[in-house]
Design a protein around this motif. Structure first.
Motif, PDB file in Angstrom:
ATOM      1  N   LYS A 230       0.834  -1.317   0.145  1.00 34.45           N
ATOM      2  CA  LYS A 230      -0.046  -0.107   0.001  1.00 34.45           C
ATOM      3  C   LYS A 230       0.780   1.300  -0.010  1.00 34.45           C
ATOM      4  CE  LYS A 230      -3.608   2.921   1.051  1.00 34.45           C
ATOM      5  NZ  LYS A 230      -2.990   4.137   1.177  1.00 34.45           N
ATOM      6  N   LEU A 231       2.034   1.274   0.682  1.00 37.33           N
ATOM      7  CA  LEU A 231       2.720   2.396   0.777  1.00 37.33           C
ATOM      8  C   LEU A 231       3.497   2.576  -0.641  1.00 37.33           C
ATOM      9  CD1 LEU A 231       4.438   1.709   4.506  1.00 37.33           C
ATOM     10  CD2 LEU A 231       2.993   3.453   3.804  1.00 37.33           C
ATOM     11  N   ARG A 232       4.028   1.506  -1.200  1.00 36.30           N
ATOM     12  CA  ARG A 232       4.623   1.601  -2.478  1.00 36.30           C
ATOM     13  C   ARG A 232       3.390   1.997  -3.393  1.00 36.30           C
ATOM     14  NH1 ARG A 232       3.768  -2.476  -6.199  1.00 36.30           N
ATOM     15  NH2 ARG A 232       3.710  -4.119  -4.855  1.00 36.30           N
ATOM     16  N   ALA A 233       2.273   1.817  -3.467  1.00 38.90           N
ATOM     17  CA  ALA A 233       1.333   2.240  -4.283  1.00 38.90           C
ATOM     18  C   ALA A 233       0.816   3.884  -4.043  1.00 38.90           C
ATOM     19  CB  ALA A 233      -0.157   1.542  -3.879  1.00 38.90           C
ATOM     20  N   ASP A 234       1.004   4.062  -2.672  1.00 41.63           N
ATOM     21  CA  ASP A 234       1.022   5.554  -2.659  1.00 41.63           C
ATOM     22  C   ASP A 234       2.129   6.665  -3.175  1.00 41.63           C
ATOM     23  OD1 ASP A 234      -1.300   5.141  -0.711  1.00 41.63           O
ATOM     24  OD2 ASP A 234      -0.002   5.380   1.101  1.00 41.63           O
ATOM     25  N   VAL A 235       3.072   5.838  -3.443  1.00 45.52           N
ATOM     26  CA  VAL A 235       4.342   6.501  -4.187  1.00 45.52           C
ATOM     27  C   VAL A 235       4.198   6.814  -5.576  1.00 45.52           C
ATOM     28  CG1 VAL A 235       6.796   6.966  -4.410  1.00 45.52           C
ATOM     29  CG2 VAL A 235       5.615   5.847  -2.337  1.00 45.52           C
ATOM     30  N   THR A 236       3.301   5.817  -6.316  1.00 48.78           N
ATOM     31  CA  THR A 236       3.224   5.453  -7.456  1.00 48.78           C
ATOM     32  C   THR A 236       2.024   6.098  -8.262  1.00 48.78           C
ATOM     33  OG1 THR A 236       4.143   3.123  -6.886  1.00 48.78           O
ATOM     34  CG2 THR A 236       3.330   3.494  -9.119  1.00 48.78           C
ATOM     35  N   SER A 237       2.394   7.254  -8.582  1.00 47.76           N
ATOM     36  CA  SER A 237       1.229   8.027  -9.355  1.00 47.76           C
ATOM     37  C   SER A 237       0.975   7.308 -10.904  1.00 47.76           C
ATOM     38  CB  SER A 237       1.755   9.300  -9.852  1.00 47.76           C
ATOM     39  OG  SER A 237       1.906   9.829  -8.539  1.00 47.76           O
ATOM     40  N   PRO A 238      -0.251   6.994 -11.181  1.00 47.40           N
ATOM     41  CA  PRO A 238      -0.721   6.245 -12.478  1.00 47.40           C
ATOM     42  C   PRO A 238      -0.008   7.065 -13.758  1.00 47.40           C
ATOM     43  CG  PRO A 238      -2.473   6.381 -11.006  1.00 47.40           C
ATOM     44  CD  PRO A 238      -1.534   6.944 -10.530  1.00 47.40           C
ATOM     45  N   GLY A 239       0.815   6.534 -14.369  1.00 49.96           N
ATOM     46  CA  GLY A 239       1.454   7.080 -15.537  1.00 49.96           C
ATOM     47  C   GLY A 239       2.597   7.967 -15.121  1.00 49.96           C
ATOM     48  N   GLY A 240       3.199   7.784 -13.822  1.00 49.46           N
ATOM     49  CA  GLY A 240       4.108   8.824 -13.510  1.00 49.46           C
ATOM     50  C   GLY A 240       5.498   8.172 -13.582  1.00 49.46           C
ATOM     51  N   THR A 241       6.579   8.607 -12.958  1.00 48.99           N
ATOM     52  CA  THR A 241       7.954   8.282 -12.749  1.00 48.99           C
ATOM     53  C   THR A 241       8.163   6.947 -12.059  1.00 48.99           C
ATOM     54  OG1 THR A 241       8.401   9.610 -10.666  1.00 48.99           O
ATOM     55  CG2 THR A 241       8.477  10.618 -12.776  1.00 48.99           C
ATOM     56  N   THR A 242       7.261   6.760 -10.905  1.00 50.01           N
ATOM     57  CA  THR A 242       7.628   5.531  -9.861  1.00 50.01           C
ATOM     58  C   THR A 242       7.360   4.439 -10.877  1.00 50.01           C
ATOM     59  OG1 THR A 242       7.107   6.908  -8.047  1.00 50.01           O
ATOM     60  CG2 THR A 242       7.578   4.683  -7.692  1.00 50.01           C
ATOM     61  N   GLU A 243       6.113   4.467 -11.575  1.00 52.87           N
ATOM     62  CA  GLU A 243       5.597   3.336 -12.498  1.00 52.87           C
ATOM     63  C   GLU A 243       6.430   2.979 -13.361  1.00 52.87           C
ATOM     64  OE1 GLU A 243       1.044   3.126 -13.185  1.00 52.87           O
ATOM     65  OE2 GLU A 243       1.755   3.641 -15.233  1.00 52.87           O
ATOM     66  N   ALA A 244       7.204   4.122 -14.180  1.00 56.64           N
ATOM     67  CA  ALA A 244       8.332   3.715 -15.077  1.00 56.64           C
ATOM     68  C   ALA A 244       9.438   2.878 -14.505  1.00 56.64           C
ATOM     69  CB  ALA A 244       8.683   4.876 -15.618  1.00 56.64           C
ATOM     70  N   ALA A 245       9.940   3.274 -13.301  1.00 62.28           N
ATOM     71  CA  ALA A 245      10.951   2.587 -12.645  1.00 62.28           C
ATOM     72  C   ALA A 245      10.446   1.040 -12.200  1.00 62.28           C
ATOM     73  CB  ALA A 245      11.392   3.440 -11.386  1.00 62.28           C
ATOM     74  N   LEU A 246       9.205   1.183 -11.585  1.00 56.42           N
ATOM     75  CA  LEU A 246       8.964  -0.175 -11.193  1.00 56.42           C
ATOM     76  C   LEU A 246       8.558  -1.027 -12.080  1.00 56.42           C
ATOM     77  CD1 LEU A 246       6.349   0.898  -8.248  1.00 56.42           C
ATOM     78  CD2 LEU A 246       8.609  -0.218  -8.003  1.00 56.42           C
ATOM     79  N   ALA A 247       8.327  -0.611 -13.389  1.00 54.68           N
ATOM     80  CA  ALA A 247       8.244  -1.523 -14.517  1.00 54.68           C
ATOM     81  C   ALA A 247       9.511  -2.218 -15.016  1.00 54.68           C
ATOM     82  CB  ALA A 247       7.942  -0.758 -15.853  1.00 54.68           C
ATOM     83  N   GLU A 248      10.689  -1.461 -14.704  1.00 56.90           N
ATOM     84  CA  GLU A 248      12.165  -2.244 -14.909  1.00 56.90           C
ATOM     85  C   GLU A 248      12.248  -3.128 -13.868  1.00 56.90           C
ATOM     86  OE1 GLU A 248      14.286  -1.693 -17.228  1.00 56.90           O
ATOM     87  OE2 GLU A 248      12.755  -0.544 -18.293  1.00 56.90           O
ATOM     88  N   LEU A 249      11.780  -2.680 -12.613  1.00 56.91           N
ATOM     89  CA  LEU A 249      12.371  -3.694 -11.405  1.00 56.91           C
ATOM     90  C   LEU A 249      11.268  -5.033 -11.456  1.00 56.91           C
ATOM     91  CD1 LEU A 249      12.598  -1.044  -8.507  1.00 56.91           C
ATOM     92  CD2 LEU A 249      14.439  -2.139  -9.659  1.00 56.91           C
ATOM     93  N   LYS A 250      10.165  -4.887 -11.927  1.00 56.91           N
ATOM     94  CA  LYS A 250       9.111  -5.936 -11.767  1.00 56.91           C
ATOM     95  C   LYS A 250       8.995  -6.617 -13.386  1.00 56.91           C
ATOM     96  CE  LYS A 250       5.379  -4.910  -9.248  1.00 56.91           C
ATOM     97  NZ  LYS A 250       4.152  -4.155  -9.053  1.00 56.91           N
ATOM     98  N   GLY A 251       9.897  -6.099 -14.290  1.00 54.24           N
ATOM     99  CA  GLY A 251       9.709  -6.685 -15.491  1.00 54.24           C
ATOM    100  C   GLY A 251      10.253  -8.161 -15.783  1.00 54.24           C
ATOM    101  N   GLY A 252       9.433  -9.116 -16.185  1.00 56.62           N
ATOM    102  CA  GLY A 252       9.896 -10.495 -15.885  1.00 56.62           C
ATOM    103  C   GLY A 252      10.088 -11.101 -14.432  1.00 56.62           C
ATOM    104  N   ASP A 253       9.483 -10.109 -13.837  1.00 53.32           N
ATOM    105  CA  ASP A 253       9.794 -10.555 -12.058  1.00 53.32           C
ATOM    106  C   ASP A 253      11.044 -10.586 -11.930  1.00 53.32           C
ATOM    107  OD1 ASP A 253       7.282 -11.080 -11.163  1.00 53.32           O
ATOM    108  OD2 ASP A 253       7.206 -13.220 -11.453  1.00 53.32           O
ATOM    109  N   ALA A 254      11.844  -9.356 -12.682  1.00 55.38           N
ATOM    110  CA  ALA A 254      13.403  -9.070 -12.408  1.00 55.38           C
ATOM    111  C   ALA A 254      13.698  -9.134 -10.793  1.00 55.38           C
ATOM    112  CB  ALA A 254      13.875  -8.212 -13.155  1.00 55.38           C
ATOM    113  N   LEU A 255      13.092  -8.272 -10.185  1.00 53.97           N
ATOM    114  CA  LEU A 255      13.660  -8.116  -8.648  1.00 53.97           C
ATOM    115  C   LEU A 255      12.895  -9.229  -7.939  1.00 53.97           C
ATOM    116  CD1 LEU A 255      15.419  -6.451  -6.880  1.00 53.97           C
ATOM    117  CD2 LEU A 255      13.145  -4.916  -6.397  1.00 53.97           C
TER     118      LEU A 255
END
Ligand SMILES: NC(=O)C1=CN([C@@H]2O[C@H](COP(=O)(O)OP(=O)(O)OC[C@H]3O[C@@H](n4cnc5c(N)ncnc54)[C@H](O)[C@@H]3O)[C@@H](O)[C@H]2O)C=CC1
Ligand SMILES: O=C(O)[C@@H]1CCC=N1
Length: 275
Positions: A230-255
């Motif tokens: 939930k705290l992570r979601a609070d930082v993550t604006s839809p279409g914003g910068t955090t979402e772009a970063a998390l896409a890298e971290l989560k892509g293919g379940d990388a992290l």
């Protein structure tokens, strides 16, 4: 889950090995009221800081005349076999041994210190140095309720304590929370390095990365009822910068996959250290 606290300290305690973790625990115990007059520290290479600290607070360096009520083992797991013979006469049937050695099982501990009456196997972590740690612990069947209370008081001086019924889980505790602070410190290093790559002056990047991890940790601590997700979601604006970063971290379940591999490697290493 058990969240513990409250003092019920032993009258006599021998700390065997006062390096980073042993010293951190010792400082916490004394701060919370353990009588320094009842404490001995055994370490063949005490640091000048440790020697000065023991002199200042009145803790004796060396071997006690009689076996202690509690003997805390905080040497490296790889040195247990060579250290144990000198400890056998210090671990009486009335002595509770608390080991924080990664990997070393209750059976291995009893094999090396057959004279001791009872054993607790515990896995603290370095934030215990400031009372902000978490420890997983398991008691063997010979541990009396009074001994368990005293073990709990000692371990709780470093923060929260999770008593486990199944010793097999301690290696997983080691891999998650015992080693875990190092993963977070490494994240601070990586975040700072990435900031430098993006053009930040190194000192600024380090301050930003460090303060970010301090602040995120403090928020987790301040809001225990709020899920990390939930705290992570609070930082993550839809279409914003955090979402772009998390896409890298989560892509293919990388992290998630990377963290799972790291934790599995730590657990495997704990098992290798068991004998
Ligand atoms: N550093 C950490 O974050 C954590 C460490 N641990 C466990 O704590 C134990 C100690 O780790 P560290 O404090 O990091 O190591 P360390 O190397 O800082 O401390 C070990 C200490 O043991 C002393 N020592 C060596 N041989 C001895 C002997 N025969 N008798 C008495 N003392 C002896 C050394 O002089 C040293 O001061 C390890 O078993 C480790 O698995 C557990 C949780 C976290
Ligand atoms: O790295 C280690 O083996 C020890 C155990 C957990 C943290 N440090």
């Amino acid at each position: 889950m058990t969240i513990s606290g409250g003092g019920d300290f032993p009258a006599s305690l021998l700390l065997v090995g006062a390096g980073r973790m042993g010293s951190a625990l010792l400082q916490g115990w004394l701060k919370l009221g353990l009588d320094p007059g009842g404490v001995h520290v055994l370490d063949p290479a005490p640091s000048p800081e440790l020697q000065a600290f023991c002199t200042t607070v009145g803790v004796k360096l060396g071997v006690p005349a009689t076996p202690p009520e509690v003997l805390v083992l905080a040497i490296k797991p790889q040195t247990l076999a060579s250290a144990a013979p000198a400890l056998v006469s210090l671990a009486a049937p009335t002595t509770l041994v608390i080991s924080i050695l990664a990997g070393k099982t209750l059976k291995t501990l009893a094999d090396h210190l057959p004279s001791a009456g009872a054993f607790v196997r515990a896995m603290p972590n370095l934030p215990a140095a400031i009372g902000a740690g978490i420890t997983g612990a398991v008691a063997d069947p010979a541990v009396t309720p009074e001994q368990k209370r005293k073990a709990d008081a000692l371990l709780a001086a470093g923060g929260r304590v999770e008593w486990l019924g199944d010793e097999d889980l301690i290696d997983a505790v080691t891999a998650v929370s015992g080693s875990g602070p190092a993963y977070v410190f490494y994240l601070a290093e990586c975040l700072a390095e990435a900031g430098i790559v993006e053009g930040l002056p190194p000192a600024v990047a380090e301050r930003l990365a460090r303060a970010t991890i301090e602040g995120a940790g403090a928020l987790l601590a301040a809001l225990p009822e709020v899920a990390a997700a939930k705290l992570r979601a609070d930082v993550t604006s839809p279409g914003g910068t955090t979402e772009a970063a998390l896409a890298e971290l989560k892509g293919g379940d990388a992290l998630p996959k990377l963290i799972a591999r790291a934790v599995a490697a730590a657990r495997k290493r704990a098992q290798q250290l068991s004998g």
